[in-house]
Scaffold this motif. Structure first.
Motif, PDB file in Angstrom:
ATOM      1  N   PRO A 166      14.258 -11.486  -4.009  1.00  0.00           N
ATOM      2  CA  PRO A 166      14.053 -10.575  -2.886  1.00  0.00           C
ATOM      3  C   PRO A 166      13.480  -9.233  -3.324  1.00  0.00           C
ATOM      4  CG  PRO A 166      16.365 -10.666  -3.471  1.00  0.00           C
ATOM      5  CD  PRO A 166      15.676 -11.713  -4.299  1.00  0.00           C
ATOM      6  N   VAL A 167      12.811  -8.563  -2.396  1.00  0.00           N
ATOM      7  CA  VAL A 167      12.249  -7.238  -2.675  1.00  0.00           C
ATOM      8  C   VAL A 167      13.371  -6.223  -2.805  1.00  0.00           C
ATOM      9  CG1 VAL A 167      10.870  -5.364  -1.714  1.00  0.00           C
ATOM     10  CG2 VAL A 167      10.072  -7.715  -1.528  1.00  0.00           C
ATOM     11  N   ASP A 168      13.309  -5.396  -3.839  1.00  0.00           N
ATOM     12  CA  ASP A 168      14.281  -4.316  -4.033  1.00  0.00           C
ATOM     13  C   ASP A 168      13.579  -2.998  -3.741  1.00  0.00           C
ATOM     14  OD1 ASP A 168      16.266  -2.590  -4.749  1.00  0.00           O
ATOM     15  OD2 ASP A 168      16.205  -3.023  -6.896  1.00  0.00           O
ATOM     16  N   ASN A 169      13.941  -2.386  -2.616  1.00  0.00           N
ATOM     17  CA  ASN A 169      13.280  -1.133  -2.242  1.00  0.00           C
ATOM     18  C   ASN A 169      14.305  -0.102  -1.782  1.00  0.00           C
ATOM     19  OD1 ASN A 169      10.945   0.438  -1.943  1.00  0.00           O
ATOM     20  ND2 ASN A 169      10.939   0.092   0.263  1.00  0.00           N
ATOM     21  N   GLN A 170      15.435  -0.046  -2.474  1.00  0.00           N
ATOM     22  CA  GLN A 170      16.451   0.938  -2.140  1.00  0.00           C
ATOM     23  C   GLN A 170      16.060   2.296  -2.709  1.00  0.00           C
ATOM     24  OE1 GLN A 170      20.552  -0.342  -2.811  1.00  0.00           O
ATOM     25  NE2 GLN A 170      19.754  -2.370  -3.270  1.00  0.00           N
ATOM     26  N   PRO A 171      16.507   3.380  -2.069  1.00  0.00           N
ATOM     27  CA  PRO A 171      16.259   4.709  -2.631  1.00  0.00           C
ATOM     28  C   PRO A 171      16.843   4.809  -4.030  1.00  0.00           C
ATOM     29  CG  PRO A 171      17.152   4.862  -0.404  1.00  0.00           C
ATOM     30  CD  PRO A 171      17.269   3.431  -0.822  1.00  0.00           C
TER      31      PRO A 171
ATOM     32  N   PHE B  60      18.865  -0.892   9.447  1.00  0.00           N
ATOM     33  CA  PHE B  60      18.275  -2.036   8.743  1.00  0.00           C
ATOM     34  C   PHE B  60      17.285  -1.540   7.694  1.00  0.00           C
ATOM     35  CE2 PHE B  60      15.908  -5.713   7.751  1.00  0.00           C
ATOM     36  CZ  PHE B  60      16.522  -6.841   8.266  1.00  0.00           C
ATOM     37  N   LEU B  61      16.384  -0.656   8.097  1.00  0.00           N
ATOM     38  CA  LEU B  61      15.366  -0.158   7.177  1.00  0.00           C
ATOM     39  C   LEU B  61      15.962   0.752   6.105  1.00  0.00           C
ATOM     40  CD1 LEU B  61      12.528   0.596   9.759  1.00  0.00           C
ATOM     41  CD2 LEU B  61      12.645  -1.309   8.138  1.00  0.00           C
ATOM     42  N   LYS B  62      17.073   1.389   6.425  1.00  0.00           N
ATOM     43  CA  LYS B  62      17.729   2.268   5.453  1.00  0.00           C
ATOM     44  C   LYS B  62      18.463   1.455   4.392  1.00  0.00           C
ATOM     45  CE  LYS B  62      19.240   6.480   4.235  1.00  0.00           C
ATOM     46  NZ  LYS B  62      18.341   7.602   3.898  1.00  0.00           N
ATOM     47  N   THR B  63      19.168   0.398   4.804  1.00  0.00           N
ATOM     48  CA  THR B  63      19.999  -0.358   3.868  1.00  0.00           C
ATOM     49  C   THR B  63      19.284  -1.576   3.286  1.00  0.00           C
ATOM     50  OG1 THR B  63      20.959  -1.675   5.675  1.00  0.00           O
ATOM     51  CG2 THR B  63      22.101   0.335   5.059  1.00  0.00           C
TER      52      THR B  63
ATOM     53  N   ASN C 292       8.329   3.948   8.815  1.00  0.00           N
ATOM     54  CA  ASN C 292       9.673   4.442   9.101  1.00  0.00           C
ATOM     55  C   ASN C 292      10.577   4.248   7.884  1.00  0.00           C
ATOM     56  OD1 ASN C 292      11.800   5.509  10.580  1.00  0.00           O
ATOM     57  ND2 ASN C 292      12.262   3.602  11.629  1.00  0.00           N
ATOM     58  N   GLU C 293      10.443   3.110   7.213  1.00  0.00           N
ATOM     59  CA  GLU C 293      11.214   2.868   5.986  1.00  0.00           C
ATOM     60  C   GLU C 293      10.858   3.911   4.922  1.00  0.00           C
ATOM     61  OE1 GLU C 293      11.899  -0.550   2.528  1.00  0.00           O
ATOM     62  OE2 GLU C 293      10.729  -1.031   4.321  1.00  0.00           O
ATOM     63  N   TYR C 294       9.581   4.249   4.833  1.00  0.00           N
ATOM     64  CA  TYR C 294       9.121   5.252   3.870  1.00  0.00           C
ATOM     65  C   TYR C 294       9.776   6.611   4.146  1.00  0.00           C
ATOM     66  CZ  TYR C 294       5.967   8.569   1.582  1.00  0.00           C
ATOM     67  OH  TYR C 294       5.453   9.592   0.822  1.00  0.00           O
ATOM     68  N   LEU C 295       9.840   6.991   5.420  1.00  0.00           N
ATOM     69  CA  LEU C 295      10.463   8.278   5.765  1.00  0.00           C
ATOM     70  C   LEU C 295      11.966   8.246   5.485  1.00  0.00           C
ATOM     71  CD1 LEU C 295       8.685   9.194   9.148  1.00  0.00           C
ATOM     72  CD2 LEU C 295       8.185  10.053   6.856  1.00  0.00           C
TER      73      LEU C 295
ATOM     74  N   ILE D 114       0.829  -1.212   0.000  1.00  0.00           N
ATOM     75  CA  ILE D 114       0.000   0.000   0.000  1.00  0.00           C
ATOM     76  C   ILE D 114       0.860   1.258   0.000  1.00  0.00           C
ATOM     77  CG2 ILE D 114      -1.661   1.355   1.345  1.00  0.00           C
ATOM     78  CD1 ILE D 114      -2.809  -1.356   2.324  1.00  0.00           C
ATOM     79  N   ILE D 115       1.875   1.282   0.868  1.00  0.00           N
ATOM     80  CA  ILE D 115       2.681   2.495   1.043  1.00  0.00           C
ATOM     81  C   ILE D 115       3.672   2.698  -0.097  1.00  0.00           C
ATOM     82  CG2 ILE D 115       4.434   3.598   2.517  1.00  0.00           C
ATOM     83  CD1 ILE D 115       2.959   2.502   4.934  1.00  0.00           C
ATOM     84  N   PHE D 116       4.341   1.631  -0.539  1.00  0.00           N
ATOM     85  CA  PHE D 116       5.382   1.771  -1.558  1.00  0.00           C
ATOM     86  C   PHE D 116       4.886   1.492  -2.979  1.00  0.00           C
ATOM     87  CE2 PHE D 116       7.996   0.989   2.267  1.00  0.00           C
ATOM     88  CZ  PHE D 116       8.826   2.093   2.186  1.00  0.00           C
TER      89      PHE D 116
END
Length: 348
Positions: free
Chosen positions: A324-329, A270-273, A198-201, A132-134
């Motif tokens: 795996p999910v790829d959700n890096q900035p 963890f959530l950042k990397t 928090n990951e979103y922020l 939903i968020i990403f």
């Protein structure tokens, strides 16, 4: 043939270290909190005060880490420039506040292994919130891994007749309908929403802001949230009394606060990397290491259902590792793509 895509799971050696540290600290936290209980499975100290002081330690640690390279004045200026982000961090701060306080309550109702088992309700919740968020929809293989992960965690305390007993003498199905299970569900939801938000922020709204500054912003909000809850419950006079402060400054309680503070800081990295989906797998793996530790320390037995659970979860992790999910900035991903391009041999 199944091939683990380690480079996608752990882009750097630091991310692998963070993954392992995250699991080790969380396992240690459940054991330390359980060991601090008295014979009646109660606490001889104010747990809300412990949560508040832990947030203070996190704030001080993050500020010191940032000021290694920058001045305190610069830190204050950056905080002022990101005052809007400070407001956004009230959401995960309040959720983590509920989560941390519920952790103490739920560990009086369940042994650490059962506690981490029931917390796996957050696996599917996290996956849904993540989508939903990403706006990143999980593949069939990723969903299969998540569902297997959930089954593997839940089977741990289900015997052949479905009458496995838990700590208070009821079977697991009665527990799932009880107030204690409701508290676990609330804690699971708080953990899931806080982690994904928090990951979103970290990766979107605050992607250009130093991670230590983001931690400072969240811990400032966390302190405010914890104080608000203490005042709202009418416990201010007791919580901030000299006797309460004296109770928490014992070695075992200080270790709980320091370990919890380390968990908070490591979680942000963890959530950042990495991402909140991989975080659920780390949480599931904690269950089995906790089972072994509790057997060695508290004598809690490991039965055949624990072994079966380990097998199912191991398969689910292997399946997930294929895709795996790829959700890096975007900025980080672009940099990694550039590095890979430079490493490729040029054509003559």
């Amino acid at each position: 043939m199944l091939r683990v895509r380690w480079a996608e799971l752990f882009p750097t050696r630091l991310s692998l270290f963070i993954f392992i540290a995250y699991m080790a600290l969380f396992i240690n936290q459940g054991i330390l909190v359980t060991a601090s209980q008295n014979a009646e499975k109660k606490y001889n100290y104010d747990t809300t005060l412990v949560v508040l002081l832990t947030e203070v330690i996190k704030l001080v640690a993050s500020a010191i880490l940032y000021c290694r390279n920058e001045s305190p004045k610069k830190m204050l200026l950056v905080i002022y420039d990101n005052i809007a982000l400070l407001g956004l961090y009230f959401v995960p701060s309040l959720l983590y506040c509920f989560y941390n306080n519920l952790a103490f309550a739920n560990l009086t109702l369940f042994d650490p292994t059962t506690y981490y088992l029931l917390l796996q309700f957050r696996v599917v919740i996290t996956a849904l919130l993540f989508q939903i968020i990403f706006k990143k929809y999980l593949t069939a293989r990723q969903w299969t891994a998540l569902i297997m992960l959930t089954i593997g965690c839940m089977i741990k305390h289900i015997d052949a007749g479905g009458t496995n007993k838990l700590s208070d003498g009821h079977n697991i199905f009665s527990q799932m309908l009880s107030v204690s299970a409701l508290l676990i569900l609330v804690q699971s939801f708080c953990s899931s929403l806080a982690g994904v938000y928090n990951e979103y922020l970290l990766k979107h709204k605050g992607v250009s802001v130093d991670i230590y500054i983001q931690n400072v912003l969240m811990y400032l909000d966390s302190i405010v949230c914890n104080i608000f809850i203490i005042v709202f419950e009418g416990k201010a006079s007791n919580t901030f009394s000299f006797a309460s402060l004296q109770d928490v400054f014992h070695l075992n309680i200080v270790l709980i606060m320091l370990n919890s503070a380390a968990v908070g800081v490591v979680t942000s990295f963890f959530l950042k990397t990495l991402n909140s989906i991989l975080k659920t797998f780390a949480s599931a793996l904690e269950l089995f290491f906790t089972a072994v530790a509790c057997y060695l320390i508290f004598g809690i037995p490991i039965n055949i259902y624990t072994v079966i659970s380990i097998f199912i979860v191991s398969i689910s992790v292997l399946i997930y590792s294929q895709n795996p999910v790829d959700n890096q900035p975007k900025s980080v991903k672009a940099h990694q793509d550039e590095v890979l391009l430079l490493q490729e041999p040029s054509e003559v």
